[in-house]
Design an enzyme around this catalytic site. Structure first.
Site, PDB file in Angstrom:
ATOM      1  N   TRP A 132     -34.362  44.116 -42.269  1.00 28.19           N
ATOM      2  CA  TRP A 132     -34.300  44.105 -40.878  1.00 28.19           C
ATOM      3  C   TRP A 132     -32.694  43.935 -40.249  1.00 28.19           C
ATOM      4  CZ3 TRP A 132     -38.110  43.939 -37.327  1.00 28.19           C
ATOM      5  CH2 TRP A 132     -39.530  43.696 -37.977  1.00 28.19           C
ATOM      6  N   GLU A 176     -30.370  35.870 -35.558  1.00 24.38           N
ATOM      7  CA  GLU A 176     -29.381  35.037 -35.481  1.00 24.38           C
ATOM      8  C   GLU A 176     -29.865  33.484 -35.631  1.00 24.38           C
ATOM      9  OE1 GLU A 176     -26.299  36.147 -35.876  1.00 24.38           O
ATOM     10  OE2 GLU A 176     -26.848  38.183 -35.289  1.00 24.38           O
ATOM     11  N   SER A 199     -35.253  29.182 -33.742  1.00 26.43           N
ATOM     12  CA  SER A 199     -35.119  28.028 -32.870  1.00 26.43           C
ATOM     13  C   SER A 199     -35.070  26.818 -33.905  1.00 26.43           C
ATOM     14  CB  SER A 199     -36.261  28.046 -31.875  1.00 26.43           C
ATOM     15  OG  SER A 199     -35.885  29.061 -30.625  1.00 26.43           O
TER      16      SER A 199
END
Length: 379
Positions: free
Chosen positions: A155, A362, A365
């Site tokens: 990824w 990044e 949540s």
């Protein structure tokens, strides 16, 4: 607190907006359908100074402050989230080298990150290690004047074009988190191989690829910082990266609000524009509120960073709120469009798909909530 933008910040925002509307938005749908890397737009952005906007002017970049950067990412994302994340990742790599690199490493790498040929990629995630960074297995073994790098990453955004990889690898498996280090790896290094881009749901023009390092010989001068601080470097990179993703999310919310407002005025039902229906008005109002909140949180985190104040928690708050708000905004945008929102002929269909990954990369949540909670409990 002065909430007005400086002249420099307004110029950065306006430059990005004009480019996004004239050059990027007309191509975005086609790039998405074809899963085509936006080579032309990225090259033009390099010419405008936006590809390396966080790189100091002394090394050929625009030298913009974090607030200008956030504003520019918002405007680019408003037109195309794929291009925005390409810029965000490149600037993450550049900023990390600026912060942790030696003078020689900066001189050698930062100018390259201003161009498509040297595009930066952050090689952290592995097939079995996403949020659990300390579980990475990629190994860099010291051999006199070099390291031998072996492992697999996945990824990795920008990998298909990546000329400059920021790689996090284990240098001493006996020291756990203190045995992880970071390296700058040229994409042309022998033994570096990039796989096919993942067939993704959204942000399809941004290529995310597996990367294999097979007995790559990495000079010791490519070690970023010193051995054993790779986790610290990676976490600092993610802190800055979260401001980029919060800003990108804000741009998607803005696009959703524009599209649903326009459609609500044009579409008629029950003998009147659907904009006169209270149910639709509430969806517009909720999206407007969340846009303003996401924008304020993103800019505040960027302002804290620019002021030299701790910003890790604020970046996590901004990223958490803006990414989840973007998903809610995209849902409402499709709902306002009704059945047409499910069609690729309408922009909101792409916005809906592009928004979904925002709560994943990044830092998920859930990771953002951990960062925020730990800061609260520590104080």
């Amino acid at each position: 607190m002065d909430l007005h933008l400086t002249d420099e910040q307004e110029v950065a925002r306006q430059t990005a907006r004009e480019f996004a509307e004239k050059k990027l938005l007309p191509l975005a749908a086609e790039l998405d359908v074809n899963e085509e890397f936006p080579t032309g737009p990225v090259t033009e952005l390099a010419g405008l100074g936006l590809l390396g906007m966080m790189i100091p002017q002394s090394h050929g970049g625009a030298g913009l402050d974090p607030v200008s950067y956030a504003l520019a990412i918002m405007e680019i994302a408003r037109a195309d989230a794929s291009t925005a994340v390409i810029l965000s990742v490149n600037n993450l790599v550049a900023e990390t080298i600026s912060l942790w690199g030696s003078a020689e490493q900066k001189d050698r790498n930062l100018p390259r990150l201003n161009s498509l040929e040297g595009l930066g990629a952050f090689a952290l995630t592995e097939p079995h290690a996403g949020s659990d960074v300390q579980a990475i297995r990629t190994r860099a073994e010291k051999k006199s004047d070099h390291y031998i790098l072996n492992g697999e990453k996945t990824w990795i955004s920008n990998a298909s074009q990546g000329g400059t990889f920021l790689v996090v690898a284990v240098t001493d498996p006996t020291r756990r988190t203190k045995g992880i280090s970071a390296f700058i790896v040229d994409g042309k290094t022998r033994g570096v191989s990039v796989g096919k881009p993942e067939p993704k749901m959204g942000q399809r023009a941004s290529h995310s690829c597996p990367v294999v390092f097979d007995n790559c010989k990495i000079p010791t001068e490519n070690l970023l910082g010193e051995e054993g601080i790779g986790i610290k470097i990676a976490l600092s990179a993610l802190d800055s990266g979260r401001i980029g993703i919060a800003s990108l999310s804000t741009g998607i919310i803005a696009a959703c609000l524009e599209e649903m407002t326009r459609y609500a005025k044009e579409r008629t039902a029950f003998g009147k524009p659907i904009s006169e229906l209270q149910a639709v008005q509430w969806m517009l109002a909720d999206t407007a509120v969340e846009y303003e909140a996401a924008r304020a949180l993103s800019i505040f985190a960027a302002w804290r960073k620019h002021a030299g104040e701790p910003f890790s928690e604020k970046a996590a708050i901004a990223k958490l709120y803006a990414s989840e708000a973007a998903n809610r905004a995209a849902y409402r945008a499709v709902q306002v469009h009704g059945g047409y929102g499910y069609s690729r002929q309408y922009r909101v269909e792409r916005l809906y798909r592009d928004a979904r990954v925002l709560t994943l990369y990044e830092g998920t949540s859930e990771i953002q909530r951990l960062v925020i909670a730990r800061k609260l409990l520590k104080d």
